[in-house]
Design an enzyme around this catalytic site. Sequence first.
Site, PDB file in Angstrom:
ATOM      1  N   SER A   1       0.796  -1.235   0.000  1.00  0.00           N
ATOM      2  CA  SER A   1       0.000   0.000   0.000  1.00  0.00           C
ATOM      3  C   SER A   1       0.824   1.278   0.000  1.00  0.00           C
ATOM      4  CB  SER A   1      -0.993  -0.006   1.164  1.00  0.00           C
ATOM      5  OG  SER A   1      -0.357   0.318   2.361  1.00  0.00           O
TER       6      SER A   1
ATOM      7  N   LYS B   1      -6.173   4.737   8.581  1.00  0.00           N
ATOM      8  CA  LYS B   1      -5.217   5.579   7.862  1.00  0.00           C
ATOM      9  C   LYS B   1      -5.685   7.033   7.817  1.00  0.00           C
ATOM     10  CE  LYS B   1      -3.205   1.996   4.883  1.00  0.00           C
ATOM     11  NZ  LYS B   1      -3.246   1.347   3.553  1.00  0.00           N
TER      12      LYS B   1
HETATM   13 CA   LIG Z   1      -2.245  -3.158   2.269  1.00  0.00          CA
END
Ligand SMILES: [Ca+2]
Lengths: 193, 193, 193, 193, 193, 193
Positions: free
Chosen positions: E95, E138
């Site tokens: 990511s 996040k």
């Molecule tokens: Ca990820």
Amino acid sequence: TTDMANTEDEIGIVRGLAWTSVGGDTLEIEVNIMPGKGEFLLTGKLGDVMKESAQAGISYIRSVSEQYQIENNFFKEHDIHIHIPEGAVPKDGPSAGITMAAAMLSAIIQKPVKADVAMTGEITLRGRVLPVGGLKEKLLAAKNAGIKTVCVPADNEKDVSEISQEIKRGLDIHFVSRMQDVLEIAFADGKEA
Amino acid sequence: TTDMANTEDEIGIVRGLAWTSVGGDTLEIEVNIMPGKGEFLLTGKLGDVMKESAQAGISYIRSVSEQYQIENNFFKEHDIHIHIPEGAVPKDGPSAGITMAAAMLSAIIQKPVKADVAMTGEITLRGRVLPVGGLKEKLLAAKNAGIKTVCVPADNEKDVSEISQEIKRGLDIHFVSRMQDVLEIAFADGKEA
Amino acid sequence: TTDMANTEDEIGIVRGLAWTSVGGDTLEIEVNIMPGKGEFLLTGKLGDVMKESAQAGISYIRSVSEQYQIENNFFKEHDIHIHIPEGAVPKDGPSAGITMAAAMLSAIIQKPVKADVAMTGEITLRGRVLPVGGLKEKLLAAKNAGIKTVCVPADNEKDVSEISQEIKRGLDIHFVSRMQDVLEIAFADGKEA
Amino acid sequence: TTDMANTEDEIGIVRGLAWTSVGGDTLEIEVNIMPGKGEFLLTGKLGDVMKESAQAGISYIRSVSEQYQIENNFFKEHDIHIHIPEGAVPKDGPSAGITMAAAMLSAIIQKPVKADVAMTGEITLRGRVLPVGGLKEKLLAAKNAGIKTVCVPADNEKDVSEISQEIKRGLDIHFVSRMQDVLEIAFADGKEA
Amino acid sequence: TTDMANTEDEIGIVRGLAWTSVGGDTLEIEVNIMPGKGEFLLTGKLGDVMKESAQAGISYIRSVSEQYQIENNFFKEHDIHIHIPEGAVPKDGPSAGITMAAAMLSAIIQKPVKADVAMTGEITLRGRVLPVGGLKEKLLAAKNAGIKTVCVPADNEKDVSEISQEIKRGLDIHFVSRMQDVLEIAFADGKEA
Amino acid sequence: TTDMANTEDEIGIVRGLAWTSVGGDTLEIEVNIMPGKGEFLLTGKLGDVMKESAQAGISYIRSVSEQYQIENNFFKEHDIHIHIPEGAVPKDGPSAGITMAAAMLSAIIQKPVKADVAMTGEITLRGRVLPVGGLKEKLLAAKNAGIKTVCVPADNEKDVSEISQEIKRGLDIHFVSRMQDVLEIAFADGKEA
Ligand SMILES: [Ca+2]
Ligand SMILES: [Ca+2]
Ligand SMILES: [Ca+2]
Ligand SMILES: [Ca+2]
Ligand SMILES: [Ca+2]
Ligand SMILES: [Ca+2]
Ligand SMILES: [Ca+2]
Ligand SMILES: [Ca+2]
Ligand SMILES: [Ca+2]
Ligand SMILES: [Ca+2]
Ligand SMILES: [Ca+2]
Ligand SMILES: [Ca+2]
């Protein structure tokens, strides 16, 4: 064994501070620069995190080489060897980052480092200094080794403030946030004293 | 098996002292220098700490090569092979550091090493000699092998003082703190005798 | 399977003696020298000690190359491949050291090795021959394979003296202490016969 | 799955015989030669013994390259890729040695291999053919795949003699002791037929 | 420790968003470009998936180098070092793909990245942005670090829509499906603001 | 996540079919060709069998490069990168062989691949297509992803015949036995449609 502070300023040798389960210790980081072909040697039973920390340090130095008048081809035409005695003792962690970087730069530009300085702090690729652990034990070890001046990450200021005055007495503690701060303090002909 | 002292001074062969759970032993470190491309070969079932110790030794030699009149390109144009018989016996630890360095320098500058000298001590990148363990067993092994002169790290002086005179009798024990001390004693045409 | 002695003198093939838990065996060490770039190939499921033994052997040969009129660039311009059949059988230990060295030198200088010679012994970097184990089983295997002449390390002389005459009868056993001794016996046009 | 014999003679494809716990099988060894820089690629989930066997094969070919008019720089200027489908099935052992060598030489000298030939046998560096196991299962698999001619190591002659005529009927079995024997039988324009 | 947003736009530093079992975090990805020989250095205890993600990013940049006026030999003549502090904390997963790619391109073309931008998303070789997990944690971490603008994969739009307005308030969330979208938002002189 | 068929023909992107314990899936194989020095990069958490399959594919392409007018030095002067998103998902097995080969050739000769084609099949070094498993699940996944045309190994014809018409309805299934068959179907300007 506890090594005492250097007796004179040396080139390519910088005192670091380590922290183990049995207390603090000082460790003397040695750097040799040799005509070669760009090899980077890391010895002294260093763990992966410590090796990567050394790589971050040398990349930082390469990225600021112009401001230290390091020649264009220097890194292609020399080998850099970092060794940390004692060779049988495993060492790891990022907290020797600024020490290894200071020792490398000292060896590259042949500028001596003050004999009574020690330091601890993670280095980033861009020369920022990140906080580390074990400050109390590290400061005690520095003091026992006869160190006068210690560089500590600025982000550890609060940790240091909580350590008893008895331990800190006699130590000139500098809070550093960038590698330049470290070098100004450590290099023997720096303006700081 | 216990190897006896060399019968004559040899180039590139130096006697080290090892210490295992079953007592002390001598080990003969052999170095060959060959025209090549800068490879560094280490054989004899050496552990990682011992290999790093050899690397520290060769970097030390490279850093002082000028004072031994070693040519600029010597290390790029030669291969260096360190072998420690017996090949099936695992060996490790930093205490053969000064022995390997002495054997390499002897082979490089083609200067013989005295047949009756043995040594033990960790080497740092800058040629300092650090203390080691097992002195009692090592001195006994040296004596049994017919060794006359032993180099021991200066920082082991206290350990040696505690060893009985019976073991030390007949051995000329030199306390060394830097690689230069070692070489002065070991090289056959050194001033020391 | 037990291989019989070669029927004629061959270049680059030398018979070694191995010792396993189920008895002695002979093994035929094959060496090919090919125009190349200095690669050293070791195949036949060799363990690390055996590979290091081969490296000691080739370094020994490189160090004495002048006395065999081997050209300066020979080792940079050729690849050396040592293979020991049977490829699925693991092999290890230092005792094939002198056999591998003899096979390599035979292939390099194109001098045939006598068909009825076998040998066992550790080689050091300087060409000394060190003692090995399993002499009784090895000599028996040599005899069964039709071998006439066997090279055994001088330091195994006592072990051999304790082996029954029945086993040794018909074998010409040579005690060797240096690689030169081995070659004098093994090379087909050596003075020894 | 059992692959049937090739329908026509092909260059760089040779049929081997394998032996697993569930019976014999044929496997088609493919070799591509490409302009390159001397790389040797081995794919098809080959074990270490099989890879070393391939290395012995290519060294054998290099050592006899003159007699096949292979140019001096051929091996430096080409890459050789051996692949054995099916890629998910692990394969190991030395018994495909002569098959891999035959496929490589066929590809290098662009000489087709007969479609109805299969073979099994360990190869040594010098081109000798050593005995292998599983002959009964292998011959059965060859027959089922429509193979007409099989190369079997000479040292397996006794094993083959003990296999029932029913299995061997229709197979032209050749006992081979050197790689030359194999090539004479396998190459489409060989004298043997 | 939670790092706050940069105080000024920087070249070669981009803020990513990570997601661990104990919540979200921001991580500052640093890139140095140095004259070199095409080496690609990845430090900061990165796992294999993260390293492959960085490789996909640099290959994407190489494939679009013309449209950013990057010279033909740039990648052969420079080393690229990606470091993610803190060096002792293991990091993995795909990511950070778009963040690493943005930091590399920023360092290569010397274009600053806005101080208050953070991003998360897997990158493919062709510059597509793939969805990631942990959006809620996040976004919360981004907000706590003083971030104003966040790039999120378009395929995560539904995940984001399910996050409470309280968390998203004050964040300018951009849904991106290709690397160009990311760069337009992140580069300090992009048209987007 | 299930990726839908591409919306337009693309160069260097080909749709493969995978089969896991939880059902079939499509995977988009991306290839970038970059000026370089002959490196072959494989990312996306690929297992060893899949990597070897990619190597077989590129060797096949190299061996037929003349018939596609690929320049002599192409493979020495370019790097080839195969990436299979999603980067955190492990992938293995030989069944993406023809898909990776098709994607590489498409990228090398810059010929687009039809958006609605998917394929599965092991590739051999000589371009043969070998059968694979999981056909039912793969065809279902292809259909769900909007694929119109599927390449399936000829040796899987029987497996496909046993799959219900309901699954196969709407899919144009081609049985392929050689890589040429695959390319004729997949390349956008092939004669097949
Ligand atoms: Ca990820
Ligand atoms: Ca200490
Ligand atoms: Ca630390
Ligand atoms: Ca001994
Ligand atoms: Ca020790
Ligand atoms: Ca045997
Ligand atoms: Ca032995
Ligand atoms: Ca089969
Ligand atoms: Ca076998
Ligand atoms: Ca953090
Ligand atoms: Ca998917
Ligand atoms: Ca499969």
